[in-house]
Design an enzyme around this catalytic site. Structure first.
Site, PDB file in Angstrom:
ATOM      1  N   LEU A  62       0.863  -1.179   0.000  1.00  0.00           N
ATOM      2  CA  LEU A  62       0.000   0.000   0.000  1.00  0.00           C
ATOM      3  C   LEU A  62       0.901   1.231   0.000  1.00  0.00           C
ATOM      4  O   LEU A  62       1.939   1.246   0.667  1.00  0.00           O
ATOM      5  CB  LEU A  62      -0.901   0.026   1.241  1.00  0.00           C
ATOM      6  CG  LEU A  62      -1.965  -1.075   1.354  1.00  0.00           C
ATOM      7  CD1 LEU A  62      -2.686  -0.964   2.696  1.00  0.00           C
ATOM      8  CD2 LEU A  62      -2.957  -1.014   0.206  1.00  0.00           C
ATOM      9  N   ASP A  63       0.504   2.267  -0.726  1.00  0.00           N
ATOM     10  CA  ASP A  63       1.274   3.515  -0.741  1.00  0.00           C
ATOM     11  C   ASP A  63       1.422   4.051   0.679  1.00  0.00           C
ATOM     12  O   ASP A  63       0.539   3.859   1.522  1.00  0.00           O
ATOM     13  CB  ASP A  63       0.576   4.574  -1.596  1.00  0.00           C
ATOM     14  CG  ASP A  63       0.551   4.214  -3.072  1.00  0.00           C
ATOM     15  OD1 ASP A  63       1.303   3.315  -3.481  1.00  0.00           O
ATOM     16  OD2 ASP A  63      -0.235   4.844  -3.810  1.00  0.00           O
ATOM     17  N   ARG A  64       2.499   4.761   0.916  1.00  0.00           N
ATOM     18  CA  ARG A  64       2.801   5.252   2.260  1.00  0.00           C
ATOM     19  C   ARG A  64       1.645   6.024   2.913  1.00  0.00           C
ATOM     20  O   ARG A  64       1.324   5.792   4.082  1.00  0.00           O
ATOM     21  CB  ARG A  64       4.060   6.113   2.216  1.00  0.00           C
ATOM     22  CG  ARG A  64       4.483   6.638   3.573  1.00  0.00           C
ATOM     23  CD  ARG A  64       5.841   7.295   3.517  1.00  0.00           C
ATOM     24  NE  ARG A  64       6.299   7.642   4.864  1.00  0.00           N
ATOM     25  CZ  ARG A  64       7.545   7.942   5.166  1.00  0.00           C
ATOM     26  NH1 ARG A  64       8.466   7.942   4.228  1.00  0.00           N
ATOM     27  NH2 ARG A  64       7.867   8.241   6.397  1.00  0.00           N
TER      28      ARG A  64
END
Length: 232
Positions: A62-64
């Site tokens: 998942l993106d930060r």
């Protein structure tokens, strides 16, 4: 960023899933010291008093700035089978997104072609025949609108980098707090995108498993009117 205590959603001998907090980095492949895969490894090592290295398979990320369900594999066999499910698009992913602007359409499908700029790290929408372009497909449902914001339930059919963020921005409705793609709001180290649920086949028993992550507490404060009456 110091990592908080792990919020474990599911654990057996083959898989482990956590609720990822926004701002935390998913894996060490992304070049950061404090990452969730390392935290999970440390947890397993301590809990089961394992000597030496602990295996942990990274099957997706998942993106930060995104929160929500993050799944890992605990064996190489499970890792291979789960990675194949993600690769083939058989994992059902449900996201909740808070988009800027009020979207009148109650449901819809977005199809775009995306290319990532390696220098800037941004993903752009391009013409279908552009070299390197990859198809991005998602389906959305309107859940609520209030105060110039819209809450969407989004089901991506493909798994491209920054896909939901780019496609909604291209539609003219960037995700709340996502300055990278044009949002005018700030939201600490988060954006209004939450991996609400993940459904996959167990890699050994082949039974469907659905995991759900509660929305972060800050959502309940910032988007209280949008989320009124919804389950945690």
């Amino acid at each position: 960023m110091a990592l908080p205590d792990l919020d474990i959603l599911y654990e057996d001998n083959h898989c482990l899933a956590i609720a990822k907090p926004a701002g935390a980095v998913s894996t060490h492949f992304q070049g950061k010291n404090e990452t969730l895969d390392r935290a999970v490894k440390a947890y397993l090592k301590a809990k089961y008093q394992k000597p030496g290295n602990v295996f942990l398979g990274v099957v997706h990320r998942l993106d930060r700035p995104v929160s929500g369900v993050l799944l890992f594999a605990r064996t190489s066999k499970a890792a291979a089978r789960l990675a194949e499910q993600f690769r083939e698009g058989t994992v059902e992913k449900v996201y909740w997104a808070i988009a800027e602007g009020e979207i009148d359409k109650m449901a819809g499908t977005l199809e775009d072609w995306l290319v990532k700029d390696r220098e800037t790290g941004r993903v752009e929408v391009v013409e279908p025949h552009t070299p390197g372009a990859r198809q991005a497909l998602l389906h959305f449902q309107h859940r609520n609108s209030h105060g110039g914001l819209t809450w969407l339930e989004v089901r991506p059919q493909t798994g491209r980098t920054h896909q939901l963020r780019v496609q909604l921005a291209h539609l003219g409705h960037p995700i709340y707090g996502d300055a990278k793609y044009g949002s005018i709001h700030t939201f600490d180290n988060a954006i209004g995108l939450h991996a609400r649920a993940l459904t996959f086949l167990h890699p050994i028993r082949y039974e469907p498993i659905t995991l759900t992550a509660e929305v972060p507490r800050k959502w309940r404060g910032r988007f209280a009117y949008l989320l009124q009456g919804t389950p945690k």
